[in-house]
Design a protein around this motif. Sequence first.
Motif, PDB file in Angstrom:
ATOM      1  N   LEU A 134     -29.348 -16.332   3.280  1.00 39.39           N
ATOM      2  CA  LEU A 134     -29.708 -16.365   4.817  1.00 39.39           C
ATOM      3  C   LEU A 134     -30.307 -17.776   4.976  1.00 39.39           C
ATOM      4  CD1 LEU A 134     -30.544 -14.631   7.427  1.00 39.39           C
ATOM      5  CD2 LEU A 134     -32.914 -14.127   6.335  1.00 39.39           C
ATOM      6  N   MET A 135     -29.905 -18.277   6.183  1.00 38.53           N
ATOM      7  CA  MET A 135     -30.483 -19.443   6.689  1.00 38.53           C
ATOM      8  C   MET A 135     -31.540 -19.073   7.943  1.00 38.53           C
ATOM      9  SD  MET A 135     -28.408 -22.832   7.833  1.00 38.53           S
ATOM     10  CE  MET A 135     -29.367 -24.307   8.290  1.00 38.53           C
ATOM     11  N   VAL A 136     -32.842 -19.575   7.879  1.00 34.16           N
ATOM     12  CA  VAL A 136     -33.778 -19.224   8.831  1.00 34.16           C
ATOM     13  C   VAL A 136     -33.943 -20.496   9.598  1.00 34.16           C
ATOM     14  CG1 VAL A 136     -35.812 -18.216   9.383  1.00 34.16           C
ATOM     15  CG2 VAL A 136     -34.843 -17.388   7.471  1.00 34.16           C
ATOM     16  N   GLU A 137     -33.380 -20.503  10.792  1.00 28.57           N
ATOM     17  CA  GLU A 137     -33.701 -21.881  11.683  1.00 28.57           C
ATOM     18  C   GLU A 137     -34.849 -21.906  12.393  1.00 28.57           C
ATOM     19  OE1 GLU A 137     -30.164 -23.261  13.116  1.00 28.57           O
ATOM     20  OE2 GLU A 137     -29.027 -22.909  11.571  1.00 28.57           O
ATOM     21  N   GLY A 138     -35.803 -21.115  12.413  1.00 24.44           N
ATOM     22  CA  GLY A 138     -37.089 -21.047  13.239  1.00 24.44           C
ATOM     23  C   GLY A 138     -36.851 -19.936  14.431  1.00 24.44           C
ATOM     24  N   GLY A 139     -38.062 -20.421  15.362  1.00 25.55           N
ATOM     25  CA  GLY A 139     -38.713 -21.536  15.326  1.00 25.55           C
ATOM     26  C   GLY A 139     -40.066 -21.458  14.382  1.00 25.55           C
ATOM     27  N   GLY A 140     -41.145 -22.064  14.857  1.00 26.22           N
ATOM     28  CA  GLY A 140     -42.448 -22.089  13.841  1.00 26.22           C
ATOM     29  C   GLY A 140     -42.965 -20.842  13.587  1.00 26.22           C
ATOM     30  N   ARG A 141     -43.063 -19.858  14.331  1.00 26.77           N
ATOM     31  CA  ARG A 141     -43.771 -18.604  14.253  1.00 26.77           C
ATOM     32  C   ARG A 141     -42.843 -17.855  13.161  1.00 26.77           C
ATOM     33  NH1 ARG A 141     -45.307 -14.906  19.019  1.00 26.77           N
ATOM     34  NH2 ARG A 141     -46.876 -16.589  19.375  1.00 26.77           N
ATOM     35  N   VAL A 142     -41.492 -17.830  13.175  1.00 27.44           N
ATOM     36  CA  VAL A 142     -40.678 -17.276  12.275  1.00 27.44           C
ATOM     37  C   VAL A 142     -40.619 -17.935  10.991  1.00 27.44           C
ATOM     38  CG1 VAL A 142     -38.234 -16.528  11.703  1.00 27.44           C
ATOM     39  CG2 VAL A 142     -39.053 -16.461  14.026  1.00 27.44           C
ATOM     40  N   HIS A 143     -40.657 -19.266  10.917  1.00 26.68           N
ATOM     41  CA  HIS A 143     -40.885 -19.970   9.491  1.00 26.68           C
ATOM     42  C   HIS A 143     -42.289 -19.450   9.068  1.00 26.68           C
ATOM     43  CE1 HIS A 143     -37.846 -23.395  10.976  1.00 26.68           C
ATOM     44  NE2 HIS A 143     -37.310 -22.552   9.919  1.00 26.68           N
ATOM     45  N   ALA A 144     -43.352 -19.551   9.666  1.00 29.97           N
ATOM     46  CA  ALA A 144     -44.426 -19.213   9.273  1.00 29.97           C
ATOM     47  C   ALA A 144     -44.438 -17.778   8.692  1.00 29.97           C
ATOM     48  CB  ALA A 144     -45.636 -19.248  10.193  1.00 29.97           C
ATOM     49  N   GLN A 145     -43.857 -16.677   9.225  1.00 28.19           N
ATOM     50  CA  GLN A 145     -43.864 -15.449   8.727  1.00 28.19           C
ATOM     51  C   GLN A 145     -43.098 -15.371   7.357  1.00 28.19           C
ATOM     52  OE1 GLN A 145     -41.717 -13.712  12.231  1.00 28.19           O
ATOM     53  NE2 GLN A 145     -43.288 -12.276  12.419  1.00 28.19           N
ATOM     54  N   PHE A 146     -41.917 -16.053   7.265  1.00 24.54           N
ATOM     55  CA  PHE A 146     -41.402 -15.958   6.198  1.00 24.54           C
ATOM     56  C   PHE A 146     -42.119 -16.802   4.874  1.00 24.54           C
ATOM     57  CE2 PHE A 146     -38.031 -14.565   8.222  1.00 24.54           C
ATOM     58  CZ  PHE A 146     -37.283 -13.660   7.721  1.00 24.54           C
ATOM     59  N   LEU A 147     -42.664 -17.920   5.110  1.00 22.39           N
ATOM     60  CA  LEU A 147     -43.600 -18.763   4.384  1.00 22.39           C
ATOM     61  C   LEU A 147     -44.870 -17.972   3.950  1.00 22.39           C
ATOM     62  CD1 LEU A 147     -43.163 -21.996   6.007  1.00 22.39           C
ATOM     63  CD2 LEU A 147     -42.268 -21.453   3.724  1.00 22.39           C
ATOM     64  N   MET A 148     -45.575 -17.357   4.742  1.00 26.00           N
ATOM     65  CA  MET A 148     -46.751 -16.813   4.523  1.00 26.00           C
ATOM     66  C   MET A 148     -46.553 -15.574   3.497  1.00 26.00           C
ATOM     67  SD  MET A 148     -49.720 -17.324   7.513  1.00 26.00           S
ATOM     68  CE  MET A 148     -48.566 -16.521   8.781  1.00 26.00           C
ATOM     69  N   ALA A 149     -45.488 -14.784   3.889  1.00 26.68           N
ATOM     70  CA  ALA A 149     -44.871 -13.665   2.963  1.00 26.68           C
ATOM     71  C   ALA A 149     -44.742 -14.113   1.585  1.00 26.68           C
ATOM     72  CB  ALA A 149     -43.882 -12.632   3.744  1.00 26.68           C
ATOM     73  N   GLY A 150     -43.990 -15.446   1.549  1.00 25.75           N
ATOM     74  CA  GLY A 150     -43.804 -15.466   0.081  1.00 25.75           C
ATOM     75  C   GLY A 150     -42.172 -15.153   0.085  1.00 25.75           C
ATOM     76  N   LEU A 151     -41.592 -15.208   1.070  1.00 22.76           N
ATOM     77  CA  LEU A 151     -40.216 -14.619   1.118  1.00 22.76           C
ATOM     78  C   LEU A 151     -39.307 -15.914   1.385  1.00 22.76           C
ATOM     79  CD1 LEU A 151     -40.905 -11.503   3.060  1.00 22.76           C
ATOM     80  CD2 LEU A 151     -40.254 -11.756   0.698  1.00 22.76           C
ATOM     81  N   ALA A 152     -39.468 -16.963   0.905  1.00 21.55           N
ATOM     82  CA  ALA A 152     -38.611 -18.336   1.219  1.00 21.55           C
ATOM     83  C   ALA A 152     -38.431 -18.911  -0.209  1.00 21.55           C
ATOM     84  CB  ALA A 152     -39.407 -19.273   2.280  1.00 21.55           C
ATOM     85  N   ASP A 153     -37.096 -19.234  -0.512  1.00 18.17           N
ATOM     86  CA  ASP A 153     -36.579 -19.737  -1.674  1.00 18.17           C
ATOM     87  C   ASP A 153     -36.490 -21.265  -1.663  1.00 18.17           C
ATOM     88  OD1 ASP A 153     -36.349 -17.366  -3.246  1.00 18.17           O
ATOM     89  OD2 ASP A 153     -34.856 -16.937  -1.563  1.00 18.17           O
TER      90      ASP A 153
END
Length: 231
Positions: free
Chosen positions: A155-174
């Motif tokens: 899965l490629m997540v292209e944003g925006g900032g709120r969505v990026h932050a959700q995945f990052l804060m949840a530790g769900l980004a590789d």
Amino acid sequence: MPATARPYVLLSCATSIDGYIDDASEQRLMLSNADDLDRIDEVRAGCDAILVGAATVRRDNPRLLIRDPDRRATRVARGLPASPAKVTLTARGDLDPAARFFTEGEAERLVYCPPAVAERTRDRLAGLATVVAAGDPVDPAAVLADLGNRGVRRLMVEGGGRVHAQFLMAGLADELHLVVAPFFVGDGRAPRFVRDGRFPWHSERRARLTEVRQIGDVVLLRYGLSDRCGD
């Protein structure tokens, strides 16, 4: 990798030197250049789905399609759709059925929203997308679980900032692809890459820098955020 495993999550973002992903005007700010946009097209072609937030659908009206005909043909030859599935997250279901996200291309379209607005969203989109209830607020982990069950492995997540932050804060980004454009925005009204939050990567647990690449006048910084990210 089993279809039910969590998809590999790659975040992609372009920012100004001072960390803004847009300015405060009504026109979209161009941060990437032509060569970098071609790189993004190549990365998209290697994914099963592309995710953006509903605000990005409304503001940027993206097509989220593979542009290069050879890349589309290669995907089709492998038995895949010409472009990856399109995915968006919405809190209110406030999406325009005429947006290019829904009207352009033959890719599968998926909309994740709270249960309370799921039926209204289905009625609004009238069959243009599959609408899935995924928590209130929408839970990225639930989204990934459902995507995995649908066979999405990358899965490629292209944003925006709120969505990026959700995945990052949840530790769900590789993995993170961060492109830095050679100018400043300097306007606190403009959106930033991410807002304040508690992130798994900090001064005592640093993300792993795996690549630095100059692409014309921009720079690509590639970070490994989990053990799943190879060099």
